[in-house]
Every structure is written in structure tokens, then in C-alpha cells.
Design a protein around this motif. Structure first.
Motif, mmCIF file in Angstrom:
data_model
loop_
_atom_site.group_PDB
_atom_site.id
_atom_site.type_symbol
_atom_site.label_atom_id
_atom_site.label_comp_id
_atom_site.label_asym_id
_atom_site.label_seq_id
_atom_site.Cartn_x
_atom_site.Cartn_y
_atom_site.Cartn_z
ATOM 1 N N SER A 205 46.613 16.568 25.969
ATOM 2 C CA SER A 205 48.109 17.293 25.886
ATOM 3 C C SER A 205 48.513 18.160 27.026
ATOM 4 O O SER A 205 47.646 19.249 27.113
ATOM 5 N N GLN B 13 50.012 13.326 26.194
ATOM 6 C CA GLN B 13 51.226 14.022 25.596
ATOM 7 C C GLN B 13 51.858 15.065 26.569
ATOM 8 O O GLN B 13 51.284 15.690 27.136
ATOM 9 N N GLY C 226 42.603 19.846 27.470
ATOM 10 C CA GLY C 226 43.269 18.521 27.807
ATOM 11 C C GLY C 226 42.522 17.925 29.035
ATOM 12 O O GLY C 226 42.199 16.909 29.029
ATOM 13 N N TYR D 23 52.569 19.847 20.558
ATOM 14 C CA TYR D 23 51.715 18.847 20.570
ATOM 15 C C TYR D 23 51.206 18.290 19.254
ATOM 16 O O TYR D 23 50.906 16.955 19.092
ATOM 17 N N SER E 126 44.284 20.613 24.722
ATOM 18 C CA SER E 126 45.586 20.893 25.301
ATOM 19 C C SER E 126 45.382 21.803 26.591
ATOM 20 O O SER E 126 44.485 22.715 26.616
ATOM 21 N N THR F 111 50.960 9.889 18.201
ATOM 22 C CA THR F 111 49.967 9.866 18.912
ATOM 23 C C THR F 111 48.706 9.462 18.027
ATOM 24 O O THR F 111 47.873 8.745 18.349
#
Length: 351
Positions: free
Chosen positions: A241, A287, A221, A327, A217, A335
Motif C-alpha cells: 500500500s 493500493q 509496503g 489502506y 504500507s 483487496t
């Protein structure tokens, strides 16, 4: 970096929460733990190798299992999960990068099932956002990535991944874009070479890239996205994400050529020009929450670079914010199921 700066306060809170979770109350915390399991008989393994034909689709033939190569790391228990599995911690000295950092690991309960003693397991390298040092917030009770994966496996939403959770950066002062920035610790080599070598040394894995993936993330990410686009021969898929899609560490100053070599947009454009074959395919699961910025940028990335072997998907998380909890909700909503479809799972000995 704007999105990362905005997330620093949240990242600090998550990091503290992860540290408190790891420190709290598991009965055997700090005790040594081993992930050794009984090995396959060699004739059966040779037969599996002979049946494996590289380049064929998932499930076409038995994939080649790589048994732990050693040296075996020294693990200590950090936390117990309700299903009886444990998150463990070790310190890894990267032979290729020269960087030494902490790595948390978790193996699903299926890994210890005798039915899977002959099989490799897919590896998911999970990267935190923000500074990504000195903890990895995916390990803590508040986020509990391994616990969610355990539940998702039971629900049929996920493959039973071995989850490897390294630190993202070498310190809390800078972000390093998961890259080998000249004159700095080689974090790109650490994440894409040393950490996978560590997984192969200690766990039953797959030789094929079909069993290797990233997730992360924010800045994690970005690093995961770049790793998969930069080394599609080694990694097949990523969950990215709330990521940035261009490098912007201040440490790139004076190194524009190397910065371009680590730009996911340029990497995706180059990969998109290659033949659309199974051997070239990479799968990117983006995401983004409706309450965070970055939606326009991700849609633009997908519009420009979803071509040829570059496959993308976007999970829009209603009322989602730029944080790991949002997320996780997106992963649960769709996902993880899509992502897992692209990855080789373990094969029981009866198959």
C-alpha cells in the motif's frame, strides 16, 4: 526518501496511538499467554503428508502442516479483541540476522477450534510504514488489523491468517529498506528468515509457500514487495500500500551492487522472464489513495512488470490518503478478498 518523509508525522501519530491502545485497560494485559493447542495424532498427520504433492494448486490435495517446532517464545498479552482472541508480544532474537526486536502476534479464533487441530494456518507478516520502530501500528485499536481480519473472515472476505507484526527497523534514526545493507543490522534476514522461523516455532503453519504472505504500507509496503519478489520460493503474495518501488535508504551509499540486488523493479523484471507456472507465480496487490502521490509510478510498474508469473492488481481508494486507515478501507473494498484467493486456508478435519 520523499514519500516516506511526507508520512513521518502521520507515522509518529499512529505509533503513539498504537502504544496508547496497547497500554490501555485490557483486563489481563501483561499476563503470560500461550498459543499451544492440542496436536494432531501422528498417523493422521502422516496421511496428510502422504496426500500432499508439492507444486499442485491450492486445494488439489491436503497441504502439509508443520507443527510448532520450538523453542516456544514467552508471550504476554497486549490487547483483547471483542471475539475473545488476544494480541500478544514477545522479544525475538534472530539467530540468522543477529538482530533482537519486538514482535506482536495474533491467531484467529479458528486456530483454537478443534476442527482445525490437524491443520496449518496461513501466515501474514504485517509491516508498518515510516520508521517502523519501536512499535508496529497494525496492532493498535485505531487501526486494528487483527480485528478487521476477524470480521472479514466471518464475512467471507479473508482467510483466517495468523498475523505476525514485527518492528520494521532497528532504530528510529534511519530506514533500512527491509534489507541487509552492508555494515548495518541485517533487517532483510530478520524479516524473511528469522520472523518466519519464529512463526514456525510457535504456530501450526504450512510447509508450502502457498501459506506465506506479506503486507505493509509505505516503507513497509516496499519491504514486503521486495521480500516476495526476492524470495518467491518462500512467499506467494503481498499487499503493498502506497509503496516506493526502488530502494532509497541513505545507508546504501557506497554499495550500489547490493542496492541493485534489493531493487523491486529489477527483481520483478527478472522474475517476469521465468516460466509462467503455478510454482513461480507471485501475486502483488497494490493500493493507492486518490489524495496521495505515487499513482503514476504504480501504474508504470504494473505496465512494465506484469508479465509471466508476476500477477498484479491495483485498488484505487477514493479520497484515500497516505495512511493506514485509508489502506484498511481498500482492503475491505476488494483487496483482501482477491489476496486471500491466492493463499492456502486451513482445512477442517472433516475434509
Amino acid at each position: 526518501m520523499n514519500r516516506r518523509k511526507l508520512s513521518r508525522t502521520l507515522t509518529a501519530v499512529l505509533a503513539v496511538g498504537a502504544a496508547l491502545s496497547l497500554a490501555a485497560g485490557c483486563s489481563d494485559e501483561g499476563d503470560p499467554i500461550s498459543f499451544d493447542t492440542p496436536r494432531s495424532d501422528k498417523p493422521a498427520q502422516r496421511q496428510a503428508v502422504q496426500r500432499h504433492k508439492p507444486g499442485q494448486g491450492i486445494g488439489a490435495t491436503a497441504p502439509e502442516t508443520v507443527f510448532p517446532t520450538g523453542p516456544t517464545a514467552s508471550f504476554t498479552v497486549q490487547r483483547d479483541l471483542p471475539d475473545g482472541t488476544k494480541i500478544a508480544l514477545t522479544e525475538l532474537h534472530g539467530e540468522k540476522s543477529g538482530f533482537t526486536g519486538r514482535v506482536w502476534v495474533w491467531a484467529p479464533k479458528q486456530y483454537f477450534d478443534p476442527a482445525y487441530a490437524n491443520s496449518g494456518f496461513p501466515v501474514l507478516i504485517a509491516l508498518p510504514g515510516g520508521k517502523g520502530f519501536p512499535t508496529n501500528y497494525w496492532t493498535g485499536k485505531g487501526i486494528d488489523l487483527p480485528g478487521h481480519i476477524s470480521n472479514w473472515v466471518d464475512e467471507g472476505k479473508s482467510k483466517p491468517f495468523i498475523v505476525v507484526m514485527p518492528v520494521l527497523n532497528p532504530d528510529a534514526q534511519f530506514y533500512y529498506d527491509g534489507s541487509d545493507i552492508p555494515g548495518q543490522p541485517k533487517m532483510g534476514t530478520w524479516l524473511t528468515e528469522d520472523v518466519p522461523d519464529f512463526a514456525r516455532a510457535n504456530f501450526r503453519t504450512f510447509k508450502s509457500r502457498d501459506g506465506w504472505a506479506f503486507m505493509g504500507s509505505s516503507s513497509g509496503g516496499f519491504a514486503g514487495l521486495k521480500a516476495v519478489l526476492q524470495k518467491p520460493d518462500k512467499f506467494k503474495a503481498v499487499i503493498a500500500s502506497g509503496p516506493d518501488t526502488v530502494p532509497d535508504s541513505p545507508l546504501w551509499k557506497g554499495h550500489p551492487e547490493e542496492m541493485r540486488e534489493n531493487n523491486p523493479e529489477l527483481l520483478a523484471a527478472a522474475l517476469g522472464q521465468k516460466p509462467d507456472t503455478p510454482a513461480n507465480e507471485v501475486f502483488v496487490a497494490f493500493q493507492i489513495g486518490t489524495k496521495e502521490s505515487g499513482m503514476k509510478n504504480l501504474r508504470s510498474f504494473m505496465h512494465r512488470f506484469t508479465k509471466g508469473p508476476v500477477k498484479t492488481r491495483l485498488e484505487v481508494i477514493q479520497d484515500g490518503e497516505h495512511n493506514a486507515r485509508s489502506y484498511m478501507r481498500g482492503m475491505d473494498d476488494g483487496t483482501m478478498a482477491w489476496f486471500s484467493e491466492q493463499i492456502q486456508g486451513p482445512i477442517p478435519s472433516s475434509v
